[in-house]
Design a protein around this motif. Structure first.
Motif: not given
Length: 430
Positions: A16-17, A323-325, A336-340, A355-356
């Motif tokens: 989920x975001x 942007x993306x980390x 956390x597997x992704x971050x915008x 994104x968790x």
């Protein structure tokens, strides 16, 4: 393809975001009003860079990641371009170096000081002058140090070697001239030996960048591609664009055969460009629409049906850019597997969205080994034709040689020990 496929076992079904709280957002940021279809934002574990509005030239802001909240209206800018800045990208191997390109037809390389900027930064470290018209895209090579690619409105892709003492570089190492119109996006495969591009002529091309030759070209009329992305080591490409009925669409391709897509998926009838992002560690694809508030995400597999829709993050605030980390900057303790980093122009706000995976604590299965911050090749090694795999085999060969040498030395040491022992025994008998 159904939007609600049958039950599938997946550890990412419930991702989920989670938007950051107001105090953890970046407020009062004068985000660019440019209509160019770019991300306008680049992030690394130290800084967030965002293209901004600026009178008399082009500029971008570099904000320390921890400096959230309201931005000072007089916050210093990076402003050496004579035209609007169109793209910014951090060096993947140096968190304090960033490339920018502009309508003034130049690319500039900037060294960002470790301490906070106190005044406008106007002196760049290097300037690359070669394009005849404005430069719309820049991309760093994913495995080789000091190699930068740029795409201009002169329909050329230029490859620059920054490993020189010159502060102004006027001739690129290679120029790729196979495009017939403006280049819309560029993407590398994992080891950087192939480059995929989309062009305003709606063709997808897979190019050998060192030879400058086109290996594959898609002439398929049913999908007008605007963005393209290599999907890690799957030997597949994902493109976003529009169908012949002007619906927004994603398409999956075999990188060795672009005659017809493996899969086409219509999304909706909106007009904003779709930006695809792929996470090779989790095999997840994120699709972010310009002007949308939502982010769709899918799971990608090598086998059919290839693309499995998971769900979407929804918001009422439309994104101008994103942007993306990098993976090394994520918070693994919260799974956390992704971050915008979402640019919301209507509110002058940059909103981080994590994104968790809903788990109690860090677990290794969702964090396989990921790309590090060290280059695998020098610029010269890559330009001379070496790939990551060749480098790996060369290192393996060197390890094998050293092991053999070590074994030989161990045998020699044992022989010397025996000789010493025999001499001692002989002297004792005397």
């Amino acid at each position: 393809m159904s939007w609600h496929p049958q039950y599938r076992s997946s550890k990412f079904r419930h991702v989920f975001g989670k938007p950051a709280s107001k105090e953890n957002c970046y407020d009062s940021v004068p985000i660019t009003r440019s209509v160019h279809d770019n991300h306008f934002c680049a992030v690394n574990p130290h800084f967030i860079a965002v293209v901004t509005e600026c009178a008399g030239g082009g500029a971008f802001l570099v904000i320390p990641l921890h400096q959230t909240g309201k931005l000072d209206p007089h916050y210093p800018k990076v402003c050496g371009h004579r035209g609007n800045v169109l793209d910014v990208k951090w060096n993947p191997f140096d968190d304090f170096e960033i490339a920018s390109c502009s309508e003034d037809a130049t690319i500039k390389i900037w060294s960002i000081p470790k301490q906070l900027l106190t005044r406008n930064l106007t002196a760049c470290r290097k300037e690359l002058v070669g394009h005849a018209r404005r430069v719309g895209l820049v991309e760093w090579h994913p495995t080789a140090a000091d190699i930068l690619f740029s795409a201009g409105y002169d329909y050329k892709v230029m490859i620059w070697n920054l490993d020189t003492k010159e502060s102004v570089i006027t001739s690129p190492m290679r120029t790729i001239s196979c495009h017939q119109d403006v280049i819309l996006s560029m993407s590398f495969n994992t080891n950087g030996s192939l480059l995929a591009t989309t062009c305003k002529d709606r063709k997808i091309r897979v190019i050998d960048p060192r030879a400058g030759t086109v290996l594959q070209e898609a002439n398929y009329k049913g999908h007008r591609a605007s963005k393209v992305l290599f999907l890690g080591n799957l030997k597949k490409l994902m493109s976003t664009g529009t169908s012949r009925w002007n619906n927004r669409q994603v398409a999956l391709w075999d990188q060795d055969d672009l005659s017809v897509p493996l899969l086409e998926e219509d999304l909706d009838g909106s007009s904003g460009v779709l930006f695809p992002f792929y996470d090779a560690d989790t095999s997840m694809l994120y699709v972010v629409g310009k002007g949308d508030g939502n982010i769709r995400y899918y799971e990608v597999s090598a086998n059919k049906p290839h693309l499995s829709y998971l769900t979407e993050y929804r918001s009422y605030n439309p994104q101008k850019g994103i942007g993306v980390m990098p993976k090394r900057g994520l918070d693994v303790s919260s799974c956390e597997i992704f971050r915008f980093y979402k640019l919301i122009t209507t509110k002058s706000l940059i909103e981080p969205i994590s994104m968790i995976v809903p788990r109690r604590s860090y677990q290794e299965d969702i964090y396989p080994p990921t790309a590090g911050a060290q280059p695998s090749l020098t610029a010269q090694e890559w330009l001379s034709g070496m790939n990551l795999l060749q480098m790996f085999y060369r290192q393996q060969e060197e390890i094998r040689r050293l092991r053999e040498l070590l074994t030989q030395r161990e045998v020699q040491a044992k022989q010397l020990e025996l000789e010493i022992k025999n001499l001692r025994m002989g002297s004792e008998q005397l």
